[in-house]
Scaffold this active site. Structure first.
Site, short mmCIF file in Angstrom:
data_model
loop_
_atom_site.label_atom_id
_atom_site.label_comp_id
_atom_site.label_asym_id
_atom_site.label_seq_id
_atom_site.Cartn_x
_atom_site.Cartn_y
_atom_site.Cartn_z
N GLN A 46 0.84 -1.20 0.00
CA GLN A 46 0.00 0.00 0.00
C GLN A 46 0.88 1.26 0.00
OE1 GLN A 46 -2.44 -0.63 3.53
NE2 GLN A 46 -3.89 -1.88 2.40
N ARG A 85 -3.31 8.09 4.67
CA ARG A 85 -3.10 6.89 5.49
C ARG A 85 -3.42 7.06 6.97
NH1 ARG A 85 -3.36 3.28 1.41
NH2 ARG A 85 -1.87 3.80 -0.23
#
Ligand SMILES: Cc1cc2nc3c(=O)[nH]c(=O)nc-3n(C[C@H](O)[C@H](O)[C@H](O)COP(=O)(O)OP(=O)(O)OC[C@H]3O[C@@H](n4cnc5c(N)ncnc54)[C@H](O)[C@@H]3O)c2cc1C
Length: 291
Positions: A99, A211
């Site tokens: 990610q 994030r």
């Protein structure tokens, strides 16, 4: 070659004592991971300094540093924030790294699983991460799986699968002399990897917006929290502006502004939003934003 008579141009290298004190010390993340600050360049002053080079000396008199940093961030003057950089040593499971590496604006060097034997660490989620597929967020996890005994069984199954994969990997490398670049294909996404990751503050703020967000997976959020902690110490004013204008900010579309305009004049929020054509997911997101 250096003109030592230009004393007025001499600089002292900026240092952040608080960060120098913890340079290289790991912030522990998940069961075997970490975020280690390896190096940094610049701070709040570097942002101000860069902005004043481009805007000229006049700005210096007109504005306090604090206001200037907030002004720059508020108006998307991003380049002064690019003058500040951080370099981290990160250790994280492959699925988290996968990610993070979507961020193309960071520079990275990862350990080679073709060259070295892959380390034995694998991520085993804690009991409070053993959750059902979320009903409202297709990408996320929802309620805890009940009862606790079921969560234990699931963790045991994950652990067993990890041990088995590790055993096959070691057999292939040690017994069969299979090249490491091929043997590694047996390893699960929970396997830890390590890399050096360098990014400037402007791009770090974007990663953190993405994030730290509740929609990001819990595991990567833990890494984002650790990096945010470092960014806060490195450039507290810029970080404060980031929290205000990016992390905790909400944007309004043209339609949403029009709805709010009516609502401020006394109209009902949801009825007006529907009247302007907002529906389904967009309507729900708008109502949540206003709430
Ligand atoms: C919660 C969440 C879920 C996600 N789910 C998925 C998923 O299911 N599948 C998936 O594939 N990805 C997924 N992503 C990754 C996401 O789509 C982005 O690729 C990733 O977050 C990097 O963002 P970025 O492009 O803004 O950052 P960076 O790569 O750092 O780029 C920063 C900015 O630079 C510019 N830029 C950089 N490179 C280029 C380029 N080559 N061309 C044009 N402009 C460029 C763009 O303006 C970009 O916004 C997800 C991200 C999040 C946060």
């Amino acid at each position: 070659l250096f003109d030592t008579s230009a004393a007025e141009m001499r600089l002292t290298r900026p240092r952040n004592i608080e960060l120098d004190d913890v340079l290289g010390l790991p912030i522990r993340v998940l069961d075997h991971g970490f975020v280690r600050l390896i190096d940094y360049l610049g701070d709040d002053n570097a942002i101000v300094q860069a902005a004043r080079v481009s805007y000229g000396a006049g700005t210096k008199k007109a504005q306090e540093d604090y206001d200037l940093i907030r002004y720059l961030l508020r108006h998307g003057h991003t380049s002064p924030f690019e003058q500040v950089e951080v370099k981290f040593h990160l250790k994280m499971p492959l699925f988290v790294a996968r990610q993070l590496v979507r961020t193309r604006t960071a520079m990275l060097n990862e350990e080679s699983a073709r060259y070295s034997l892959v380390g034995e660490d694998q991520y085993l989620p804690g009991e409070d991460r053993i959750r059902r597929q979320s009903k409202d967020n297709k990408q996320g996890s929802g309620d805890l799986i009940e009862p606790a005994a079921a969560r234990d069984m699931i963790r045991n199954s994950i652990e067993q699968a990890q041990h088995q994969a590790r055993a096959v990997y070691l057999d292939l490398v040690e017994e069969d002399d299979l090249a490491r670049e091929l043997a590694r294909i047996t390893l699960p996404l929970s396997t830890y990897t390590q890399f050096y990751w360098k990014i400037n503050l402007h791009n770090l703020f974007r990663v953190l917006s993405q994030r730290l967000h509740p929609h990001a997976q819990w595991e990567i959020r833990q890494y984002a929290e650790a990096m945010a902690h470092v960014a806060h110490i490195l450039a507290p004013r810029a970080y404060g502006a980031f929290v205000d204008y990016q992390r905790d900010a909400a944007t309004l579309s043209r339609t949403e502004r029009a709805v709010l305009h009516e609502v401020l004049a006394g109209a009902d929020l949801e009825r007006t939003a529907r009247g302007f054509g907002l529906r389904g997911r967009e309507l729900r997101e708008f109502l949540a934003k206003v709430a």
